[in-house]
Design an enzyme around this catalytic site. Sequence first.
Site, PDB file in Angstrom:
ATOM      1  N   LYS A  69       1.009  -1.438  -0.206  1.00 38.00           N
ATOM      2  CA  LYS A  69      -0.102   0.083   0.075  1.00 38.00           C
ATOM      3  C   LYS A  69       0.826   1.242  -0.009  1.00 38.00           C
ATOM      4  O   LYS A  69       0.628   2.140  -0.726  1.00 38.00           O
ATOM      5  CB  LYS A  69      -0.799   0.183   1.209  1.00 38.00           C
ATOM      6  N   ASN A  90      -4.746   1.831  -1.813  1.00 41.42           N
ATOM      7  CA  ASN A  90      -5.412   0.508  -1.879  1.00 41.42           C
ATOM      8  C   ASN A  90      -5.944   0.256  -3.286  1.00 41.42           C
ATOM      9  O   ASN A  90      -6.357  -0.924  -3.651  1.00 41.42           O
ATOM     10  CB  ASN A  90      -6.097   0.053  -0.744  1.00 41.42           C
ATOM     11  N   GLY A 130      -5.560   0.077  18.618  1.00 40.82           N
ATOM     12  CA  GLY A 130      -4.642  -0.005  17.686  1.00 40.82           C
ATOM     13  C   GLY A 130      -4.186   1.419  16.748  1.00 40.82           C
ATOM     14  O   GLY A 130      -4.807   2.217  16.675  1.00 40.82           O
ATOM     15  N   GLY A 132      -2.202   0.898  13.798  1.00 41.11           N
ATOM     16  CA  GLY A 132      -1.635   0.384  12.383  1.00 41.11           C
ATOM     17  C   GLY A 132      -2.124   1.139  11.451  1.00 41.11           C
ATOM     18  O   GLY A 132      -2.603   2.271  11.427  1.00 41.11           O
ATOM     19  N   GLY A 133      -1.769   0.477  10.134  1.00 36.02           N
ATOM     20  CA  GLY A 133      -2.645   1.177   8.721  1.00 36.02           C
ATOM     21  C   GLY A 133      -3.862   1.112   8.837  1.00 36.02           C
ATOM     22  O   GLY A 133      -4.703   2.178   8.300  1.00 36.02           O
ATOM     23  N   ALA A 134      -4.645   0.137   9.216  1.00 39.32           N
ATOM     24  CA  ALA A 134      -6.152   0.052   9.742  1.00 39.32           C
ATOM     25  C   ALA A 134      -6.632   1.217  10.222  1.00 39.32           C
ATOM     26  O   ALA A 134      -7.911   1.935  10.260  1.00 39.32           O
ATOM     27  CB  ALA A 134      -6.588  -1.333  10.254  1.00 39.32           C
ATOM     28  N   LEU A 157       2.911   3.396  23.136  1.00 40.83           N
ATOM     29  CA  LEU A 157       2.283   4.642  22.989  1.00 40.83           C
ATOM     30  C   LEU A 157       2.892   5.807  21.884  1.00 40.83           C
ATOM     31  O   LEU A 157       2.184   6.349  21.195  1.00 40.83           O
ATOM     32  CB  LEU A 157       2.444   5.476  24.410  1.00 40.83           C
ATOM     33  N   ALA A 158       4.096   5.397  21.530  1.00 36.11           N
ATOM     34  CA  ALA A 158       4.708   6.114  20.575  1.00 36.11           C
ATOM     35  C   ALA A 158       4.132   5.999  19.279  1.00 36.11           C
ATOM     36  O   ALA A 158       3.756   7.029  18.470  1.00 36.11           O
ATOM     37  CB  ALA A 158       6.171   5.778  20.234  1.00 36.11           C
ATOM     38  N   TYR A 221     -12.789  -9.838  10.582  1.00 32.14           N
ATOM     39  CA  TYR A 221     -14.222 -10.665  10.203  1.00 32.14           C
ATOM     40  C   TYR A 221     -14.047 -12.019  10.115  1.00 32.14           C
ATOM     41  O   TYR A 221     -14.948 -12.678   9.541  1.00 32.14           O
ATOM     42  CB  TYR A 221     -14.721  -9.946   8.857  1.00 32.14           C
TER      43      TYR A 221
END
Length: 280
Positions: A69, A90, A130, A132-134, A157-158, A221
């Site tokens: 991505k 995407n 979270g 991350g990318g999502a 935390l960073a 899912y």
Amino acid sequence: MVEATKKAFVTGHPIKHSRSPKIHGHWLAQHGIDGSYEAIDVAPQDFAEFIAALQANGFRGGNVTIPHKEAAFAVAQRRDQAAEEIGAVNTLWFEDGVLRGGNTDGHGFAANLDDCAPGWANTGPAVVLGAGGASRAVIQALKQRGFSDIRIVNRTLARAQELRDRFGAGVSAHGTAATDELLADAGLLVNTTALGMVGNEGLAADPALLPDHAIVTDLVYVPLETPLLAAARARGLKTVDGLGMLLNQAVPGFEHWFGVRPQVTAELRALIVADLVPKP
């Protein structure tokens, strides 16, 4: 002159697990389009060469998933606002000979909630588990829908602070020790982590701490009802599984490549749900 078959793809590494060919294949058949949509495994070192050959190979565009991505973001000659804000692409398509890149993950997230929990954008503060990318796609969608109090919770935390800095006003970063306190007045809880997937069972937060009006959604899912969603349902809260995000994020790309805007229907959902069931 007979028009050539319209071709699109999804690429990742690995890619054999992708449900995207089944989704787009359903729409192609439904609309009677002479088209194809294939899964192509491309290793990271081969991605640039793959993209350079797209037009020569007859592709109108395609989807890009992990780990490509960010590379797709870099190679796109024009990018939509969502892609710029998220920092990843995407969906790729050609327009007037120019390779364009978009990110439909945030659209998929919001459209899923529109379908399953109308009014979700007026529920109050959002807690996002979270970083991350999502999580980036979710935060982009939340800001677009007017959320002014978005609380990112992450073990490191960073990472959460990086997203806070990226998205700016209205976004705060927290370690997991603060989770319980943050849930007390939250109207929306979103899990973007892998916790809850088959083989990675567990709860990242306790829905019992949420107000009665809160909505809980999980991007996972498989399984459709994660431990988080099951606990929220037992508490009497509105829950939304992650499958609708997958289905809805596919809509804009199909329209770019094949010229028809498809619908996410109960029939399509049932088709993909059946595919989620492990084969004996």
